[in-house]
Design an enzyme around this catalytic site. Structure first.
Site, PDB file in Angstrom:
ATOM      1  N   LEU A   1       0.821  -1.209   0.000  1.00 16.07           N
ATOM      2  CA  LEU A   1       0.000   0.000   0.000  1.00 16.07           C
ATOM      3  C   LEU A   1       0.859   1.265   0.000  1.00 16.07           C
ATOM      4  O   LEU A   1       0.542   2.246  -0.672  1.00 16.07           O
ATOM      5  CB  LEU A   1      -0.944  -0.009   1.215  1.00 16.07           C
ATOM      6  CG  LEU A   1      -2.011   1.080   1.192  1.00 16.07           C
ATOM      7  CD1 LEU A   1      -2.959   0.892   0.020  1.00 16.07           C
ATOM      8  CD2 LEU A   1      -2.787   1.107   2.503  1.00 16.07           C
ATOM      9  N   CYS A   2       1.989   1.240   0.750  1.00 17.95           N
ATOM     10  CA  CYS A   2       2.795   2.462   0.823  1.00 17.95           C
ATOM     11  C   CYS A   2       3.379   2.796  -0.540  1.00 17.95           C
ATOM     12  O   CYS A   2       3.519   3.960  -0.901  1.00 17.95           O
ATOM     13  CB  CYS A   2       3.872   2.338   1.895  1.00 17.95           C
ATOM     14  SG  CYS A   2       5.086   1.076   1.562  1.00 17.95           S
ATOM     15  N   THR A   3       3.701   1.771  -1.343  1.00 16.15           N
ATOM     16  CA  THR A   3       4.216   2.036  -2.691  1.00 16.15           C
ATOM     17  C   THR A   3       3.144   2.659  -3.571  1.00 16.15           C
ATOM     18  O   THR A   3       3.376   3.696  -4.193  1.00 16.15           O
ATOM     19  CB  THR A   3       4.711   0.728  -3.349  1.00 16.15           C
ATOM     20  OG1 THR A   3       5.763   0.192  -2.565  1.00 16.15           O
ATOM     21  CG2 THR A   3       5.208   0.981  -4.753  1.00 16.15           C
TER      22      THR A   3
ATOM     23  N   ASN B   1       2.361   6.246  -2.049  1.00 18.21           N
ATOM     24  CA  ASN B   1       3.380   7.294  -1.944  1.00 18.21           C
ATOM     25  C   ASN B   1       4.401   7.328  -3.061  1.00 18.21           C
ATOM     26  O   ASN B   1       4.801   8.401  -3.496  1.00 18.21           O
ATOM     27  CB  ASN B   1       4.119   7.154  -0.606  1.00 18.21           C
ATOM     28  CG  ASN B   1       3.157   7.172   0.556  1.00 18.21           C
ATOM     29  OD1 ASN B   1       2.174   7.903   0.530  1.00 18.21           O
ATOM     30  ND2 ASN B   1       3.412   6.336   1.544  1.00 18.21           N
TER      31      ASN B   1
END
Ligand SMILES: [Zn+2]
Lengths: 444, 535
Positions: A211-213, A216
């Site tokens: 999810l962070c990839t 962000n």
């Protein structure tokens, strides 16, 4: 005019040669005879799971190999993108049940064939349904469904009190799978050879994006699509319904938003095809690989049903990216398999009035068969689950510690009681079955 | 709420129908397929199974050549013959049944034997992209093979008998642009970065970054930074041996450790990836032998007006390699831990380089074509782009003529004969079977009471064949026995296995993608094994 007996018809002349003549590579139990053809024509019942790319081929192959009593189960309906390989379907069939159309087609084309369609999820059918077949063959694209049917055929096995498998309860499971130009086929004799669960590590893990990839630091077009799918769609809920990858409006919305996001980050390569691939998790598929893998499976069904040739033991892989490559090997059955070894292991108890829970635990640690380290025990008494002892969780350990010094009788454990044992030595729990050498009468 | 008007590219019916395969060979592969013409000789079960897996994905057209009438036995093994068609021309019935599979495909038939056509209609087979032959025996096979070899039309010969299968590809020269190898190391060129790449990577000083920046810097920048450092302390030499790479990797490890809390060290993901790339991406990428062979091939160095676009592009590639010392950059980056901006910047640098190389090859190819007096569009720009992108996957396969193989007295099988389990023995038995059919006009074991006598005859024939080739090996009787047991039976499911395999080889030939078989494939359904031999 008297009709020629089915098995005497000339159309079966090819099959008769391998069924009515001895050969050097047949199964040791094979006895050439016209009865074998009669058996597959009139008695043998086969279940095909899945009426998709593999299922259509399997149905044709098995019907052409003489099997007349075939059931086919699939809950899906026909989509335009099926037509490049699911050859029993035509444009006019789009939107209709796959199992139904496939069955109708084969029944109309092959004289005497009786295909029964079931348009429902496999979970809707119970043990009695599955028990009714001689052989089950799977052409699925879902690992979950494969595991389910694998669990089902294993659960149909009968063991006697000594843990010896009743051979007549074995329903062979033949399974095929494809992805692009690669495929595999396998023969599972439940309880005897490696099952789906024994070889779970063979299935590649599904591609996931952290999810962070995607939130962000998106870099790939896939990241943009995934972001719209998992973040933007639930937030904006554009159509007021859950995302449906088959709804062109939905994919179009995702495509547009993903394109916007990609432009914002200067990421190239968001195409409609890519969006569909990510949203629906599409696996590439081509007619030829499906034909090969299904036909390998059908050949194995034929071998198993007739013994005219020794069956595959037990796994083959196929790949025609570079020339044509096949490899057959014996996948190993796992002793600690969650599914196929999960039979109750009998433990003989001399005197349950004297034996304490602590003694049983010591036995499990010292016995060569179990060799456990720090087992936790739970069971079911009168339909309620009961924790006997759990060493690994401090609070429960304290609460259940007094049980250690109680006898098995005091704990309410009876002859034949099944106890689920969890231990670090096995990723899955083991079921033991208490076997009292003195009778209940004597206990009382 | 009302739905927004769809602004997305309209997906046409065809791209929806073929979606699952377009993901494998692309629109350009599909286009070649849709323009192709395939001929099938004999609509046996195996023949129609092959056509099925060609018609479904959408070849342009097929023609069936078959002079037989449908028999009851045929219906028992061939799905594409209807129950009530006994006695009708097999070519006609099969064509009709097969045409149902895909309205995009055209099909016709000729109710004549291949033998008749070879001797009466010269040039008939010349019009096809591929000719497939099943159940064709020596008497027809040899002239057919010779004829197609001369006309340069690929021929695929297949047999299905009992639990055995045979596929043989006869193709004079076949070129592959996209081989789609299963795994490949990324094309990064860190050993010799070009100006733009070097400029960008040099601008990142890893040791001056703060902790946060350091955790987002692309692995390539890390690798480049320490590789430069390594070179500076090793007289400009790249690390090539394992121990040398270990030195480089230790430098990266030392830098990647970050302090956190109680002195716990964590290597960030991007540093992990830099270590991974340090294994395979710091040494020069050699030009693969099969590509070198293409660049030095006669067809590449001696172009003529008949040279195909593949060879013109190869000659242009050769010029580029001579000028730059390396193959064109692939232009794609694997995903790696990095912030969006630096990843996208890097990706653009690689893509621009690839475009530059492709343009250069295209310019050279056009010049070469002009010099040869070939038309302007002999080589297209999009073709060159694929060619350059896949320059390290290029392959040329030069096959052999079946008629030659059959007439050879010194067929070299020695390397295979050592292993008694080798499937080459089935090849030998099938050759014996062909000769048996030539002599007796039936399959060995075709009649129930002839299995034993035929077994003896077949063994005799095989012994003679081996003798002619100069071998004194004795075949395991059981295998010959097994083949006699079949008595020429065609098992549908075995034909379906071979049909799928053969169809895909035909698709490879037509699309020039994926490497075809070279050149003989034996399938053993008894043991579910197979082997490939180059004969
Ligand atoms: Zn298992």
């Amino acid at each position: 005019m008297e009709e020629v007996k089915e098995s005497h018809q000339k159309r079966w002349i090819h099959l008769k040669k391998v069924l009515e003549r001895p050969g050097p590579f047949t199964h040791p139990e094979f006895e050439p005879s016209p009865d074998i053809l009669d058996f597959i024509l009139s008695t043998c019942k086969i279940l095909i799971i899945g009426a998709g790319g593999l299922g259509c081929e399997l149905l044709k192959d098995l019907a052409m190999m003489g099997f007349k009593h075939i059931d086919i189960i699939d809950m899906d309906i026909i989509d335009l993108s099926n037509l490049n390989r699911q050859f029993l379907f035509r444009h006019k069939d789009i939107g209709v049940s796959k199992a139904q159309v496939a069955a109708n087609y084969i029944n109309a084309r092959i004289a005497g064939c009786q295909v029964t369609p079931h348009c429902c999820p496999i979970e809707d059918k119970k043990e009695d349904f599955y028990r009714g077949f001689h052989i089950i063959v799977c052409g699925l694209d879902s690992i979950t469904a494969r595991r389910w049917i694998n669990g089902m055929v294993v659960s149909l096995l009968n063991y006697d009190d000594n843990g010896v498998l009743d051979q007549s309860s074995i329903i062979p499971l033949v399974d095929g799978g494809t992805e692009g130009f690669k495929g595999n086929a396998r023969v599972i004799l439940p309880g005897m050879t490696a099952c789906v669960e024994c070889t779970l590590d063979l299935y590649p893990p599904q591609v996931t994006y952290p999810l962070c990839t995607i939130a962000n630091t998106p870099r790939l077009p896939e990241h943009c699509v995934e972001y719209v799918k998992v973040v933007q769609w639930p937030k904006e809920n554009p159509f007021g319904v859950a995302l449906d990858g088959d709804d062109a409006q939905h994919t179009t919305w995702i495509y547009e938003k993903a394109l916007e996001r990609a432009n914002q980050f200067n990421i190239h390569g968001v195409t409609f095809r890519l969006v569909q691939g990510v949203v629906k998790n599409i696996i590439p598929a081509v007619a030829s690989t499906n034909a090969v893998i299904s036909a390998v499976c059908a050949t194995e069904v034929f071998k198993l049903a007739t013994s005219c040739c020794t069956p595959l033991n037990n796994f083959m892989v196929f790949n025609d990216i570079d020339g044509i490559y096949t490899y057959a090997y014996e996948a190993e059955k796992k002793d600690n398999c969650t599914v196929c070894s999960n039979i109750p292991h009998p433990v003989d108890i001399d005197d349950p009035c004297k034996m304490k829970l602590k003694d049983l635990i010591d036995f499990l640690c010292e016995n060569i068969k179990f060799q456990m380290k720090n087992p936790g025990l739970t069971t079911t008494i009168d339909g309620k689950s009961k924790t006997l002892y759990i060493p690994t969780i401090k609070m429960i350990e304290e609460r259940t510690r007094p049980n250690l010094s109680k006898t098995l009788i005091d704990l309410g454990l009876r002859d034949g009681q099944e106890i689920v044992v969890a231990d670090v030595t096995t990723p899955t729990s083991v079921i033991i079955k208490l076997r009292y050498t003195i009778s209940d009468v004597e206990i009382n | 709420m009302s739905s927004p008007a769809p602004k997305s590219p309209e997906q046409n019916e065809k791209s929806k129908k073929y979606d699952r395969q377009l993901r494998l060979w692309g629109d350009h592969g599909q286009k070649l397929l849709e323009n192709s013409k395939v001929c099938l000789i004999n609509a046996t079960a195996l023949g129609t199974e092959i056509l099925k897996s060609l018609i479904l994905p959408g070849i342009g057209s097929f023609t069936i050549v078959d002079g037989e009438k449908v028999s009851e036995e045929d219906i028992g093994s061939n799905f594409f013959l209807e129950n009530d068609s006994v006695g009708l021309p097999r070519a006609h019935v099969a064509t009709q049944c097969l045409l149902e599979l895909n309205p995009d495909v055209r099909g016709d038939y000729i109710d004549e034997s291949a033998e008749h056509i070879i001797s009466n209609t010269q040039n008939f087979f010349k019009n096809f992209d591929v000719v497939i032959a099943t159940a064709v025996h020596e008497k027809v096979l040899l002239p057919l093979s010779k004829h197609l070899w001369e006309c340069d039309v690929p021929l695929v010969v297949c047999h299905s008998i009992g639990f055995l299968g045979y596929i043989r590809l006869q193709i004079k020269e076949h070129t592959v642009i996209e081989a789609h190898p299963d795994s490949e190391s990324p094309d990064l060129r860190l050993d010799k970065p070009w100006t733009a790449l070097k400029g960008y990577l040099d601008s990142i000083n890893i040791e001056q970054l703060d902790q946060k920046e350091k955790s987002h810097v692309p692995p390539l920048a890390i690798l480049h930074y320490y590789l430069t450092k390594y070179k500076n302390s090793h007289n400009g030499a790249l690390p090539s041996k394992r121990a040398e790479k270990e030195v480089l990797k230790q430098m990266i490890r030392d830098s990647g450790h970050s302090e956190e809390g109680n002195n716990r060290f964590i290597l960030e993901e991007n540093f992990e990836q830099a270590l991974h790339y340090a294994n395979s991406c710091v040494t020069p990428r050699p030009i693969p032998d099969h590509v070198k062979a293409i660049l030095d091939d006669d067809s590449c160095t001696n172009l003529t007006q008949n040279s195909s676009s593949f060879w013109i592009m190869s000659a242009a590639l050769r010029e580029l390699v001579q000028a730059e010392g390396e193959l064109p950059v692939k232009g794609t980056l694997p995903d790696m831990a990095a912030d969006t901006l630096s990843y996208v910047t890097l990706q653009n640098i690689y893509r621009k380089r690839a475009e530059h190389h492709a343009e250069s090859v295209y310019r050279r190819a056009q010049q070469i074509a002009r010099n040869l007096g070939l038309p302007q569009d002999w080589v297209t720009e999009s073709e060159v782009k694929y060619f350059c992108k896949h320059a390290s996957e290029l392959h040329v396969i030069r096959g052999s003529c079946i008629a030659n193989e059959y007439q050879k007295s010194n067929l070299d099988l020695s390397s295979y004969l050592e292993d008694p389990d080798c499937l080459i023995f089935y090849y030998i038995i099938l050759r014996g079977l062909e000769r048996f059919i030539s002599e007796y006009n039936v399959y060995p074991g075709q009649l129930d009471d002839q299995v034993e006598p035929d077994l003896l005859k077949l063994k005799g024939i095989i012994g003679k064949l081996l003798n002619e080739w100069g071998y004194s090996h004795v075949l395991r009787d059981e295998r010959v026995h097994e083949v006699c047991r079949y008595g020429g039976a065609e098992l549908h499911s075995v034909s379906a296995i071979l049909g799928g395999c053969a169809a895909q080889e035909v698709i490879k030939i037509i699309t020039h993608q994926y490497k075809p078989l070279n050149n003989t494939f034996i399938y053993d359904a008894i043991n579910t094994t197979s082997a490939t031999f180059c004969l």
